[in-house]
Motif scaffolding. Structure first.
Motif, PDB file in Angstrom:
ATOM      1  N   PRO A  35      12.677 -11.281  -1.701  1.00 26.30           N
ATOM      2  CA  PRO A  35      13.435 -11.197  -2.953  1.00 26.30           C
ATOM      3  C   PRO A  35      12.525 -10.887  -4.134  1.00 26.30           C
ATOM      4  N   ASN A  60       6.160 -15.138  -0.060  1.00 27.69           N
ATOM      5  CA  ASN A  60       7.573 -15.130   0.337  1.00 27.69           C
ATOM      6  C   ASN A  60       8.450 -14.252  -0.546  1.00 27.69           C
ATOM      7  N   HIS A  61       7.858 -13.607  -1.538  1.00 30.44           N
ATOM      8  CA  HIS A  61       8.635 -12.799  -2.471  1.00 30.44           C
ATOM      9  C   HIS A  61       7.891 -11.503  -2.784  1.00 30.44           C
ATOM     10  N   THR A 104      14.936 -11.836  -9.826  1.00 33.29           N
ATOM     11  CA  THR A 104      14.675 -13.080 -10.546  1.00 33.29           C
ATOM     12  C   THR A 104      13.772 -12.746 -11.720  1.00 33.29           C
ATOM     13  N   LEU A 301      13.502 -21.486  -6.660  1.00 32.40           N
ATOM     14  CA  LEU A 301      13.849 -20.336  -5.822  1.00 32.40           C
ATOM     15  C   LEU A 301      14.394 -20.790  -4.476  1.00 32.40           C
ATOM     16  N   GLY A 302      13.792 -21.851  -3.919  1.00 33.29           N
ATOM     17  CA  GLY A 302      14.262 -22.358  -2.640  1.00 33.29           C
ATOM     18  C   GLY A 302      15.642 -22.971  -2.709  1.00 33.29           C
ATOM     19  N   ASN A 304      17.950 -22.125  -4.822  1.00 32.23           N
ATOM     20  CA  ASN A 304      18.918 -21.126  -5.266  1.00 32.23           C
ATOM     21  C   ASN A 304      18.623 -19.773  -4.619  1.00 32.23           C
ATOM     22  N   PRO A 305      18.739 -19.690  -3.287  1.00 32.68           N
ATOM     23  CA  PRO A 305      18.424 -18.439  -2.606  1.00 32.68           C
ATOM     24  C   PRO A 305      19.365 -17.316  -3.016  1.00 32.68           C
ATOM     25  N   LYS A 308      23.430 -16.749  -2.055  1.00 28.57           N
ATOM     26  CA  LYS A 308      24.073 -17.987  -1.612  1.00 28.57           C
ATOM     27  C   LYS A 308      24.491 -18.805  -2.824  1.00 28.57           C
TER      28      LYS A 308
END
Length: 317
Positions: A35, A60-61, A104, A301-302, A304-305, A308
């Motif tokens: 993301p 992870n982003h 984001t 971030l975790g 509020n993925p 979802k």
């Protein structure tokens, strides 16, 4: 403009990318996959401010960190104005050129109204909002009074207005390479141990000559002259943005943008947003508290993925 391969003794090791979409060579960092996290700096910094966040989030982003026109490794064209609306235009062209989706926004200082301007124009591209000592504001009716009250208590803005009236603003800010430390300290950071030769070089390097200082001068001069235009989204866009997961992190020792004025502005736009105040951090909170900010941001971030439903949690203030 900083050389594209400069790493400042390895403290900024990220590969340089450029786009000509805004009509000049605009530099950006593009690290990792996943993301999109788009980090927007303010005055008088550049992507170096986000070096810690970039390194921690890119596992992870996909972390993208542009340098605005006249800052960092981006070009400083002589035939352009440097008002807020110009920076929003440039950012919009970068985002469209890269076709970024589910963004984001991570915003600091004037990166706040810049990012919110992008959100106003392209609400469907924005997934989450993060303000780090940044005005998360549109051109709402209360904005003028907020800026006026804050300016009266801010040494930086008080000096900018007085220097512009007395004709001294250009002379001082055109020497930002020399006086960058006083400028940064006037705005406020708390950790004096950061002031190393490498750190100073990194923040001074974009402003080596008066011709390189159009960005740092333009933002201040635009404020003094009332040239910056905040975006006003339509009702549908405003409603959509206000429902996004939103996080505000504020260094409470900020002497330039006082939390007592701008945190209520954030809450008025994002009533379900989370607010965290960092008492030991100042205006440049990504420098003062990089680990705390990275932890708060990663947690947000975790929780509020992208794609979802938002998980509302009780904010710790």
């Amino acid at each position: 403009m900083i050389h594209r391969h400069e790493t400042f003794n390895g403290t900024y090791p990220f590969a340089a990318h450029f786009t000509a979409a805004p009509g000049f060579d605009m530099h950006y960092v593009d690290e990792g996959e996943g993301p999109v996290v788009l980090c927007l700096h303010g005055e008088p910094t550049w992507g170096y401010l986000f070096r810690h966040l970039t390194a921690q989030l890119c596992t992870n982003h996909r972390v993208i960190v542009p340098d605005h026109m006249g800052f960092g490794k981006s070009e400083t064209p002589a035939d352009r104005t440097y008002w807020l609306q110009d920076h929003i235009d440039n950012l919009e062209k970068l985002v469209l050129d890269l076709d970024l989706q589910d963004i984001t926004l991570v915003m600091h200082d004037f990166g706040g109204p810049m990012g919110m301007g992008l959100a106003a124009r392209h609400p469907d591209r924005i997934a989450r909002i993060v303000s780090i000592n940044a005005p998360a504001a549109f051109g709402q009716p209360t904005l003028g009074a907020t800026l006026e009250a804050n300016t009266a208590e801010s040494p930086w803005f008080t000096w900018v207005i007085r220097a512009a009236q007395e004709g001294r603003l250009e002379g001082v800010l055109n020497e930002s390479h020399y006086n960058i430390l006083s400028t940064l300290k006037l705005n406020g950071f708390e950790r004096n141990e950061l002031i190393t030769a490498t750190w100073l070089k990194a923040y001074a390097a974009p402003f080596a000559t008066p011709a390189d200082c159009r960005g740092v001068l333009g933002w201040a001069a635009g404020f003094a002259a009332g040239m910056h235009q905040f975006e006003n989204p339509d009702t549908i866009a405003r409603e959509k943005i206000s429902r996004l997961p939103a996080l505000c992190i504020w260094g409470s020792a900020d002497q330039t943008l006082h939390g007592k004025y701008f945190i209520p502005l954030f809450r008025s736009l994002f009533p379900d947003g989370q607010v965290y105040e960092l008492p030991q951090a100042g205006h440049y909170s990504p420098e003062d508290a990089p680990d705390a900010i990275a932890w708060l941001l990663s947690r947000f971030l975790g929780l509020n993925p992208v794609g979802k439903p938002t998980q509302h949690i009780i904010p710790v203030i």
